[in-house]
Scaffold this motif. Structure first.
Motif, mmCIF file in Angstrom:
data_model
loop_
_atom_site.group_PDB
_atom_site.id
_atom_site.type_symbol
_atom_site.label_atom_id
_atom_site.label_comp_id
_atom_site.label_asym_id
_atom_site.label_seq_id
_atom_site.Cartn_x
_atom_site.Cartn_y
_atom_site.Cartn_z
ATOM 1 N N TRP A 133 58.441 -20.242 -2.482
ATOM 2 C CA TRP A 133 56.768 -19.948 -2.411
ATOM 3 C C TRP A 133 56.086 -19.135 -3.625
ATOM 4 C CZ3 TRP A 133 56.510 -17.780 3.456
ATOM 5 C CH2 TRP A 133 56.379 -19.102 4.203
ATOM 6 N N ASP B 165 57.356 -19.670 -6.533
ATOM 7 C CA ASP B 165 57.180 -20.782 -7.540
ATOM 8 C C ASP B 165 56.086 -21.839 -7.227
ATOM 9 O OD1 ASP B 165 58.544 -22.553 -9.619
ATOM 10 O OD2 ASP B 165 58.580 -23.981 -8.256
ATOM 11 N N HIS B 166 55.783 -22.255 -5.934
ATOM 12 C CA HIS B 166 54.613 -22.819 -5.438
ATOM 13 C C HIS B 166 53.343 -22.318 -5.955
ATOM 14 C CE1 HIS B 166 52.125 -25.580 -3.155
ATOM 15 N NE2 HIS B 166 51.560 -24.249 -2.482
ATOM 16 N N HIS B 167 53.099 -20.927 -5.649
ATOM 17 C CA HIS B 167 51.834 -20.548 -5.847
ATOM 18 C C HIS B 167 51.685 -20.016 -7.442
ATOM 19 C CE1 HIS B 167 50.594 -20.130 -1.619
ATOM 20 N NE2 HIS B 167 51.858 -19.594 -1.463
ATOM 21 N N THR C 120 52.793 -21.970 -10.119
ATOM 22 C CA THR C 120 52.611 -23.211 -10.916
ATOM 23 C C THR C 120 51.614 -24.129 -10.312
ATOM 24 O OG1 THR C 120 54.514 -24.364 -9.693
ATOM 25 C CG2 THR C 120 55.269 -23.017 -11.469
ATOM 26 N N THR C 121 51.096 -23.867 -8.927
ATOM 27 C CA THR C 121 50.121 -24.948 -8.569
ATOM 28 C C THR C 121 48.610 -24.563 -9.335
ATOM 29 O OG1 THR C 121 51.266 -24.832 -6.265
ATOM 30 C CG2 THR C 121 48.876 -25.623 -6.568
ATOM 31 N N HIS C 122 48.147 -25.584 -9.698
ATOM 32 C CA HIS C 122 46.640 -25.356 -10.330
ATOM 33 C C HIS C 122 45.814 -25.166 -9.393
ATOM 34 C CE1 HIS C 122 48.091 -26.468 -14.385
ATOM 35 N NE2 HIS C 122 48.809 -27.514 -13.731
ATOM 36 N N LEU C 123 44.710 -24.198 -9.622
ATOM 37 C CA LEU C 123 43.589 -24.109 -8.833
ATOM 38 C C LEU C 123 42.463 -24.794 -9.158
ATOM 39 C CD1 LEU C 123 43.791 -19.980 -8.518
ATOM 40 C CD2 LEU C 123 44.470 -21.646 -6.798
#
Length: 52
Positions: A39, A41-43, A45-48
């Motif tokens: 989680w 890593d997901h948060h 590396t995810t673009h906003l």
């Protein structure tokens, strides 16, 4: 519901520890660590989708 998962796993880890089930407690701890790292890593590396 999804953010409850690490806390539910931590509760299971604590319960296994109280009943001296060390193998199950370590397994739950490992699963909880993996979930938290995935989680993060997901948060991280995810673009906003921000537009100013």
């Amino acid at each position: 519901m999804v953010m409850l998962l690490p806390f539910a796993i931590a509760l299971a880890t604590a319960i296994f520890s109280l009943f001296e089930k060390s193998r199950a407690a370590y397994a739950c701890w490992g699963v909880m660590l993996a979930v938290c790292l995935l989680w993060f890593d997901h948060h991280a590396t995810t673009h906003l989708p921000l537009s100013f």
